[in-house]
Design a protein around this motif. Structure first.
Motif, mmCIF file in Angstrom:
data_model
loop_
_atom_site.group_PDB
_atom_site.id
_atom_site.type_symbol
_atom_site.label_atom_id
_atom_site.label_comp_id
_atom_site.label_asym_id
_atom_site.label_seq_id
_atom_site.Cartn_x
_atom_site.Cartn_y
_atom_site.Cartn_z
ATOM 1 N N GLU A 1 -30.725 102.940 -139.339
ATOM 2 C CA GLU A 1 -30.436 102.778 -140.757
ATOM 3 C C GLU A 1 -29.617 103.946 -141.288
ATOM 4 O OE1 GLU A 1 -32.767 101.578 -144.835
ATOM 5 O OE2 GLU A 1 -33.661 101.144 -142.903
ATOM 6 N N HIS B 1 -33.650 84.423 -140.429
ATOM 7 C CA HIS B 1 -35.062 84.141 -140.177
ATOM 8 C C HIS B 1 -35.481 82.837 -140.844
ATOM 9 C CE1 HIS B 1 -39.463 84.674 -140.435
ATOM 10 N NE2 HIS B 1 -39.301 85.376 -139.321
ATOM 11 N N ARG C 1 -30.449 93.493 -144.414
ATOM 12 C CA ARG C 1 -31.458 94.483 -144.040
ATOM 13 C C ARG C 1 -31.300 94.710 -142.551
ATOM 14 N NH1 ARG C 1 -36.983 92.055 -146.715
ATOM 15 N NH2 ARG C 1 -36.520 92.664 -148.833
ATOM 16 N N ASN D 1 -33.476 94.688 -139.227
ATOM 17 C CA ASN D 1 -34.793 94.224 -138.799
ATOM 18 C C ASN D 1 -35.442 95.238 -137.852
ATOM 19 O OD1 ASN D 1 -33.584 93.750 -136.278
ATOM 20 N ND2 ASN D 1 -33.402 91.555 -136.613
ATOM 21 N N LYS D 2 -36.577 94.877 -137.282
ATOM 22 C CA LYS D 2 -37.317 95.800 -136.405
ATOM 23 C C LYS D 2 -36.487 96.264 -135.215
ATOM 24 C CE LYS D 2 -41.801 93.795 -137.457
ATOM 25 N NZ LYS D 2 -42.933 93.037 -136.917
ATOM 26 N N ALA D 3 -35.582 95.401 -134.762
ATOM 27 C CA ALA D 3 -34.706 95.755 -133.639
ATOM 28 C C ALA D 3 -33.466 96.517 -134.106
ATOM 29 C CB ALA D 3 -34.284 94.490 -132.899
ATOM 30 N N GLN D 4 -33.429 96.875 -135.405
ATOM 31 C CA GLN D 4 -32.312 97.608 -135.999
ATOM 32 C C GLN D 4 -31.012 96.808 -135.953
ATOM 33 O OE1 GLN D 4 -32.871 100.669 -137.707
ATOM 34 N NE2 GLN D 4 -34.856 99.734 -137.384
ATOM 35 N N ARG D 5 -31.151 95.494 -136.086
ATOM 36 C CA ARG D 5 -29.991 94.596 -136.157
ATOM 37 C C ARG D 5 -29.910 94.016 -137.559
ATOM 38 N NH1 ARG D 5 -28.387 92.937 -130.637
ATOM 39 N NH2 ARG D 5 -29.774 94.087 -129.259
ATOM 40 N N GLN E 1 -29.962 91.603 -140.566
ATOM 41 C CA GLN E 1 -30.663 90.356 -140.853
ATOM 42 C C GLN E 1 -30.390 89.963 -142.300
ATOM 43 O OE1 GLN E 1 -34.760 90.179 -139.631
ATOM 44 N NE2 GLN E 1 -35.300 88.775 -141.268
#
Length: 101
Positions: free
Chosen positions: A23, A69, A89, A91-95, A97
């Protein structure tokens, strides 16, 4: 408010990362709720619960399609081929979304 691709280019942001990124590598305005991108739902699988949005605006910064999603599909009613606007944003995988579709 909506940001056009021209406005995004004027802001002088270079492509911060290929797809996965921290981020801190992404300018804050790019992930702001007020920065809106335009795109088209490219694919969606109800069985898998996700799909992708193709967006020339976002692609210049993330070099790929944007993850979509199932929750965003349920809230927006979007389907394959739908023109959409969205914010981003990581996501958890830093991709990137899509949210607020």
């Amino acid at each position: 408010p909506s940001s056009s691709s021209a406005a995004l280019r004027r802001a002088g942001a270079a492509s911060p990362c290929l797809m996965a990124c921290a981020e801190s590598d992404v300018p804050a305005w790019l992930l702001s709720e007020t920065t809106r991108f335009q795109g088209v739902v490219k694919s969606y699988s109800a069985a898998n619960g996700f799909g992708f949005i193709t967006s020339a605006d976002a692609k210049q910064y993330f070099n790929g399609d944007i993850f979509l999603h199932k929750q965003e599909v349920a809230l927006s009613g979007a389907s394959v081929g739908s023109a959409v606007t969205f914010s981003l944003r990581l996501n958890k995988a830093q991709r990137p979304q899509a949210w607020g579709v």
